[in-house]
Design an enzyme around this catalytic site. Structure first.
Site, PDB file in Angstrom:
ATOM      1  CB  ILE A 203      -0.921   0.062   1.146  1.00  0.00           C
ATOM      2  CG1 ILE A 203      -2.001   1.016   1.100  1.00  0.00           C
ATOM      3  CG2 ILE A 203      -0.383   0.306   2.862  1.00  0.00           C
ATOM      4  CD1 ILE A 203      -3.282   1.164   1.435  1.00  0.00           C
TER       5      ILE A 203
ATOM      6  CG  ASP B 156       1.948   1.899  12.369  1.00  0.00           C
ATOM      7  OD1 ASP B 156       1.252   3.302  12.163  1.00  0.00           O
ATOM      8  OD2 ASP B 156       0.616   1.632  14.058  1.00  0.00           O
TER       9      ASP B 156
HETATM   10  P1  ADP Z   1      -3.533  -4.906  11.850  1.00  0.00           P
HETATM   11  O1  ADP Z   1      -2.485  -5.063  13.657  1.00  0.00           O
HETATM   12  O2  ADP Z   1      -4.810  -3.713  12.150  1.00  0.00           O
HETATM   13  O3  ADP Z   1      -4.372  -6.447  12.140  1.00  0.00           O
HETATM   14  P2  ADP Z   1      -2.072  -5.453  10.640  1.00  0.00           P
HETATM   15  O4  ADP Z   1      -0.168  -4.252  10.188  1.00  0.00           O
HETATM   16  O5  ADP Z   1      -0.502  -5.994  11.348  1.00  0.00           O
HETATM   17  O6  ADP Z   1      -2.405  -4.607  10.696  1.00  0.00           O
HETATM   18  O7  ADP Z   1      -2.121  -6.215   9.376  1.00  0.00           O
HETATM   19  C1  ADP Z   1      -3.237  -6.370   8.466  1.00  0.00           C
HETATM   20  C2  ADP Z   1      -2.548  -6.170   6.755  1.00  0.00           C
HETATM   21  O8  ADP Z   1      -2.245  -5.543   6.319  1.00  0.00           O
HETATM   22  C3  ADP Z   1      -1.848  -7.841   7.502  1.00  0.00           C
HETATM   23  O9  ADP Z   1      -2.961  -8.806   5.973  1.00  0.00           O
HETATM   24  C4  ADP Z   1      -0.567  -6.869   7.015  1.00  0.00           C
HETATM   25  O10 ADP Z   1      -0.574  -8.598   5.667  1.00  0.00           O
HETATM   26  C5  ADP Z   1      -0.750  -6.151   5.542  1.00  0.00           C
HETATM   27  N1  ADP Z   1       0.083  -5.830   5.423  1.00  0.00           N
HETATM   28  C6  ADP Z   1       1.497  -5.593   5.855  1.00  0.00           C
HETATM   29  N2  ADP Z   1       2.250  -4.189   5.082  1.00  0.00           N
HETATM   30  C7  ADP Z   1       1.732  -4.035   4.447  1.00  0.00           C
HETATM   31  C8  ADP Z   1       1.806  -2.749   3.501  1.00  0.00           C
HETATM   32  N3  ADP Z   1       3.103  -2.982   3.184  1.00  0.00           N
HETATM   33  N4  ADP Z   1       1.138  -2.853   2.404  1.00  0.00           N
HETATM   34  C9  ADP Z   1      -0.216  -3.541   2.350  1.00  0.00           C
HETATM   35  N5  ADP Z   1      -0.538  -4.397   3.537  1.00  0.00           N
HETATM   36  C10 ADP Z   1       0.172  -4.839   4.161  1.00  0.00           C
END
Ligand code: ADP
Length: 191
Positions: free
Chosen positions: A18, A41
């Site tokens: 993203i 994040d």
């Molecule tokens: P949460 O704490 O809300 O569960 P996470 O970041 O741990 O958030 O995970 C939410 C989703 O984002 C997961 O499917 C993870 O694989 C995904 N994710 C991690 N890095 C990225 C990125 N750079 N772009 C898009 N999605 C990502």
């Protein structure tokens, strides 16, 4: 299925990172402290640079920690996106602690913020399905139903909504749910 047109808005699913999306805003699955963390994040703060964290710091100083379901907006810093909308999804506790309602709020409040700012495009990650443990298919149902309902209720708002799913399993789960929604909306639209 990876695309559905809802009123005037193109809703698209892609697999990828993203932080590379050049939509007006990207949404961060933040935590209540807004100070960065792991997962998406961490990736957003790493790619966007310190200006995002500084604005997050000011927001928390002003209004305190961000409760689950709420959303705030900051600059996109060095990202291709102009803004980051930070929202906090629910931690999954088995589904009996209002998780679906909180996840709905996270999507809805992010979309509201984007339209209040007159943005035309927004990208979402799969909120809550990483560290927060929300089962992916259940989360995809909430995410896609919430976005489709919002676009049906606010037809002239956004031109493009993109879900950027990091891994193939998450992409496939969202694609399967979108297929079901498309079948249902086409039945509803039939004369
Ligand atoms: P949460 O704490 O809300 O569960 P996470 O970041 O741990 O958030 O995970 C939410 C989703 O984002 C997961 O499917 C993870 O694989 C995904 N994710 C991690 N890095 C990225 C990125 N750079 N772009 C898009 N999605 C990502």
């Amino acid at each position: 299925m990876n695309e559905l047109v809802v009123k005037q808005t193109r809703l698209t699913l892609v697999q990828g990172d993203i932080t590379r999306q050049a939509t007006d805003a990207i949404v961060n699955a933040a935590n209540s402290g807004l100070m960065g963390g792991g997962g998406v994040d961490g990736a957003i703060h790493r790619a966007g640079g310190p200006a995002i964290l500084e604005e997050c710091r000011q927001i928390v100083a002003r209004q305190g920690r961000l409760p689950a379901g709420q959303a705030v907006i900051t600059t996109g810093g060095n990202l291709p996106a102009k803004y980051v909308i930070h929202t906090v999804g629910p931690v999954w506790h088995g589904g009996t602690r209002g998780e679906a309602a909180l996840l709905t709020d996270a999507y809805r409040n992010s979309l509201k913020l984007a339209t209040e700012k007159n943005l035309t495009s927004i990208s979402f990650p799969s909120i809550s399905t990483g560290a927060y443990g929300y089962p992916v298919t259940a989360a995809a149902e909430v995410a896609l139903h919430t976005v489709v309902s919002f676009l049906q209720e606010n037809p002239a708002s956004l031109q493009q909504v993109v879900f950027v799913l990091f891994d193939a399993a998450t992409f496939n789960a969202y694609a399967a749910v979108l297929e079901q929604i498309a079948a249902r909306t086409s039945r509803e639209d039939a004369p």
